[in-house]
Design a protein around this motif. Structure first.
Motif, PDB file in Angstrom:
ATOM      1  N   ARG A  15       0.837  -1.217   0.000  1.00 60.98           N
ATOM      2  CA  ARG A  15       0.000   0.000   0.000  1.00 60.98           C
ATOM      3  C   ARG A  15       0.862   1.253   0.000  1.00 60.98           C
ATOM      4  NH1 ARG A  15      -4.580  -1.972   4.257  1.00 60.98           N
ATOM      5  NH2 ARG A  15      -5.805  -3.151   2.759  1.00 60.98           N
ATOM      6  N   THR A  16       1.916   1.233   0.787  1.00 59.31           N
ATOM      7  CA  THR A  16       2.807   2.388   0.857  1.00 59.31           C
ATOM      8  C   THR A  16       3.524   2.598  -0.478  1.00 59.31           C
ATOM      9  OG1 THR A  16       3.110   2.022   3.220  1.00 59.31           O
ATOM     10  CG2 THR A  16       4.735   3.386   2.126  1.00 59.31           C
ATOM     11  N   LEU A  17       4.002   1.512  -1.065  1.00 63.99           N
ATOM     12  CA  LEU A  17       4.670   1.628  -2.369  1.00 63.99           C
ATOM     13  C   LEU A  17       3.703   2.094  -3.452  1.00 63.99           C
ATOM     14  CD1 LEU A  17       6.872  -1.602  -2.239  1.00 63.99           C
ATOM     15  CD2 LEU A  17       7.671   0.766  -2.088  1.00 63.99           C
ATOM     16  N   GLU A  18       2.456   1.648  -3.358  1.00 65.63           N
ATOM     17  CA  GLU A  18       1.440   2.095  -4.311  1.00 65.63           C
ATOM     18  C   GLU A  18       1.149   3.582  -4.115  1.00 65.63           C
ATOM     19  OE1 GLU A  18      -3.017   0.812  -5.882  1.00 65.63           O
ATOM     20  OE2 GLU A  18      -2.318   0.041  -3.957  1.00 65.63           O
ATOM     21  N   ARG A  19       1.029   3.996  -2.874  1.00 62.48           N
ATOM     22  CA  ARG A  19       0.764   5.411  -2.573  1.00 62.48           C
ATOM     23  C   ARG A  19       1.894   6.311  -3.074  1.00 62.48           C
ATOM     24  NH1 ARG A  19       1.376   8.923   2.426  1.00 62.48           N
ATOM     25  NH2 ARG A  19      -0.202  10.530   2.104  1.00 62.48           N
ATOM     26  N   ASP A  20       3.108   5.803  -2.994  1.00 63.13           N
ATOM     27  CA  ASP A  20       4.268   6.579  -3.444  1.00 63.13           C
ATOM     28  C   ASP A  20       4.476   6.521  -4.949  1.00 63.13           C
ATOM     29  OD1 ASP A  20       4.810   7.334  -0.847  1.00 63.13           O
ATOM     30  OD2 ASP A  20       6.431   5.898  -0.547  1.00 63.13           O
ATOM     31  N   GLY A  21       3.620   5.772  -5.647  1.00 60.32           N
ATOM     32  CA  GLY A  21       3.706   5.721  -7.105  1.00 60.32           C
ATOM     33  C   GLY A  21       4.751   4.758  -7.635  1.00 60.32           C
ATOM     34  N   LEU A  22       5.228   3.846  -6.789  1.00 65.31           N
ATOM     35  CA  LEU A  22       6.248   2.898  -7.214  1.00 65.31           C
ATOM     36  C   LEU A  22       5.659   1.585  -7.708  1.00 65.31           C
ATOM     37  CD1 LEU A  22       8.741   3.495  -4.265  1.00 65.31           C
ATOM     38  CD2 LEU A  22       8.907   4.396  -6.589  1.00 65.31           C
ATOM     39  N   VAL A  23       4.438   1.283  -7.276  1.00 66.07           N
ATOM     40  CA  VAL A  23       3.785   0.010  -7.588  1.00 66.07           C
ATOM     41  C   VAL A  23       2.342   0.266  -7.997  1.00 66.07           C
ATOM     42  CG1 VAL A  23       2.942  -2.142  -6.507  1.00 66.07           C
ATOM     43  CG2 VAL A  23       5.241  -1.335  -6.019  1.00 66.07           C
ATOM     44  N   THR A  24       1.855  -0.540  -8.938  1.00 62.46           N
ATOM     45  CA  THR A  24       0.428  -0.518  -9.265  1.00 62.46           C
ATOM     46  C   THR A  24      -0.185  -1.843  -8.833  1.00 62.46           C
ATOM     47  OG1 THR A  24       0.819  -1.362 -11.491  1.00 62.46           O
ATOM     48  CG2 THR A  24       0.646   1.026 -11.255  1.00 62.46           C
ATOM     49  N   ARG A  25      -1.448  -1.771  -8.496  1.00 61.70           N
ATOM     50  CA  ARG A  25      -2.213  -2.937  -8.061  1.00 61.70           C
ATOM     51  C   ARG A  25      -3.336  -3.120  -9.064  1.00 61.70           C
ATOM     52  NH1 ARG A  25      -6.847  -3.666  -4.691  1.00 61.70           N
ATOM     53  NH2 ARG A  25      -6.668  -5.518  -3.396  1.00 61.70           N
ATOM     54  N   THR A  26      -3.405  -4.311  -9.668  1.00 66.60           N
ATOM     55  CA  THR A  26      -4.445  -4.593 -10.653  1.00 66.60           C
ATOM     56  C   THR A  26      -5.296  -5.753 -10.155  1.00 66.60           C
ATOM     57  OG1 THR A  26      -2.942  -3.912 -12.423  1.00 66.60           O
ATOM     58  CG2 THR A  26      -4.900  -5.155 -13.067  1.00 66.60           C
ATOM     59  N   VAL A  27      -6.612  -5.501 -10.064  1.00 68.96           N
ATOM     60  CA  VAL A  27      -7.553  -6.525  -9.623  1.00 68.96           C
ATOM     61  C   VAL A  27      -8.252  -7.087 -10.849  1.00 68.96           C
ATOM     62  CG1 VAL A  27      -9.575  -7.020  -8.199  1.00 68.96           C
ATOM     63  CG2 VAL A  27      -7.910  -5.308  -7.446  1.00 68.96           C
ATOM     64  N   PHE A  28      -8.230  -8.406 -10.996  1.00 68.23           N
ATOM     65  CA  PHE A  28      -8.890  -9.079 -12.103  1.00 68.23           C
ATOM     66  C   PHE A  28     -10.203  -9.672 -11.605  1.00 68.23           C
ATOM     67  CE2 PHE A  28      -4.402  -9.043 -13.059  1.00 68.23           C
ATOM     68  CZ  PHE A  28      -4.377  -8.652 -14.388  1.00 68.23           C
ATOM     69  N   ALA A  29     -11.286  -9.373 -12.321  1.00 68.42           N
ATOM     70  CA  ALA A  29     -12.614  -9.855 -11.939  1.00 68.42           C
ATOM     71  C   ALA A  29     -12.769 -11.313 -12.350  1.00 68.42           C
ATOM     72  CB  ALA A  29     -13.693  -8.996 -12.577  1.00 68.42           C
ATOM     73  N   GLN A  30     -12.372 -12.186 -11.473  1.00 68.39           N
ATOM     74  CA  GLN A  30     -12.511 -13.612 -11.714  1.00 68.39           C
ATOM     75  C   GLN A  30     -12.717 -14.295 -10.367  1.00 68.39           C
ATOM     76  OE1 GLN A  30      -8.583 -14.008 -13.571  1.00 68.39           O
ATOM     77  NE2 GLN A  30      -7.959 -15.335 -11.895  1.00 68.39           N
ATOM     78  N   VAL A  31     -13.056 -15.557 -10.396  1.00 69.21           N
ATOM     79  CA  VAL A  31     -13.276 -16.301  -9.166  1.00 69.21           C
ATOM     80  C   VAL A  31     -12.246 -17.417  -9.108  1.00 69.21           C
ATOM     81  CG1 VAL A  31     -14.910 -17.684  -7.850  1.00 69.21           C
ATOM     82  CG2 VAL A  31     -15.729 -15.759  -9.219  1.00 69.21           C
ATOM     83  N   PRO A  32     -11.426 -17.481  -8.080  1.00 68.19           N
ATOM     84  CA  PRO A  32     -11.282 -16.479  -7.020  1.00 68.19           C
ATOM     85  C   PRO A  32     -10.630 -15.204  -7.569  1.00 68.19           C
ATOM     86  CG  PRO A  32      -9.572 -18.146  -6.791  1.00 68.19           C
ATOM     87  CD  PRO A  32     -10.466 -18.588  -7.932  1.00 68.19           C
ATOM     88  N   PRO A  33     -10.809 -14.083  -6.868  1.00 61.84           N
ATOM     89  CA  PRO A  33     -10.235 -12.820  -7.343  1.00 61.84           C
ATOM     90  C   PRO A  33      -8.711 -12.923  -7.468  1.00 61.84           C
ATOM     91  CG  PRO A  33     -11.652 -12.460  -5.445  1.00 61.84           C
ATOM     92  CD  PRO A  33     -11.523 -13.928  -5.617  1.00 61.84           C
TER      93      PRO A  33
END
Length: 141
Positions: free
Chosen positions: A74-92
């Motif tokens: 979360r911290t790395l994402e907030r700092d713009g170093l990492v992106t988080r991609t959620v794929f709509a599938q089961v299981p997520p």
């Protein structure tokens, strides 16, 4: 002034404030602390080869708890170093990937890693010598 306010001020005025990592108020100090964090630099290096799922990240970093890994991401994402991609599938499925800014950190981290790995014997010898001196043990005993 918050980091985003400093950035906006720079954009509006065209004047970049002088960065000084020794100044406790300088935002660069926070960035420096983030990079030096126990887990952040390891996570960034694991992500060097492309997108990685949470469970894979945890396997590569070892001994990190899920809570701490989540906080680090979360911290790395907030700092713009990492992106988080959620794929709509089961299981997520959630993948983490370095941004361009995160990729630009790999060079300096690589140099630091190489230095650390090649100097471990010297550092361990220095620790032993220091501990022996404090304990009164003669050198080389």
């Amino acid at each position: 002034m918050r980091g985003s306010e400093v950035l906006m001020d720079t954009v509006l005025t065209g004047i970049r404030p002088g960065a000084d990592i020794m100044d406790p108020q300088c935002p660069s100090r926070v960035v420096f602390q983030r990079i030096g964090d126990k887990w952040a630099s390891l996570v960034v290096q694991v992500l060097a080869d492309g997108p990685v799922r949470f469970s894979e990240l945890r396997k590569h970093v070892h001994v990190i708890t899920p809570k701490v890994l989540t906080q680090t991401l979360r911290t790395l994402e907030r700092d713009g170093l990492v992106t988080r991609t959620v794929f709509a599938q089961v299981p997520p499925r959630v993948d983490y990937q370095l941004t361009g800014l995160g990729m630009s950190l790999l060079g300096p981290l690589s140099v630091l890693r190489e230095w650390a790995e090649s100097n471990v014997p010297s550092i361990l010898d220095a620790r032993d010598a220091y501990d022996d001196a404090r304990d009164g043990t003669p050198p080389g005993s």
